[in-house]
Write an enzyme that holds these catalytic residues in place. Sequence first.
Site: not given
Length: 115
Positions: A20, A24, A43, A80-81
């Site tokens: 993860y 990112h 964000y 991506w999700w």
Amino acid sequence: MPTRRIAQIVHLKPSAAEAYKKCHAAVWPEVLQQIQDCNITDYSIFFDNDCTLFATFKWVGSDWEGDMKKMSQKPKVREWWAMTDGMQESPIPDAVSSAEGPGWWKVLDEVFHTD
């Protein structure tokens, strides 16, 4: 239209922490552009090393539902999700995915803010 601040949480599968963080560190340009195009700014995602992810962002648009629909219609965002959802466990009952269902990340109520 005033800025809307959003905070959310989701749980990270313990086995996925490094993957993860790695994905990112190199977010796909199409995803970053869609975030901007949907009026999301400032964000951030934080990790507490206890498998909870905390996200916060500002939404500066005038049509929340429209922007969220626009976000979900971008194929690269959905890809991506799908990748990141597989690394997470949603705290939302009956959650299906980021792209479908009642939601994936749990939205938190703001109880205090100072400018």
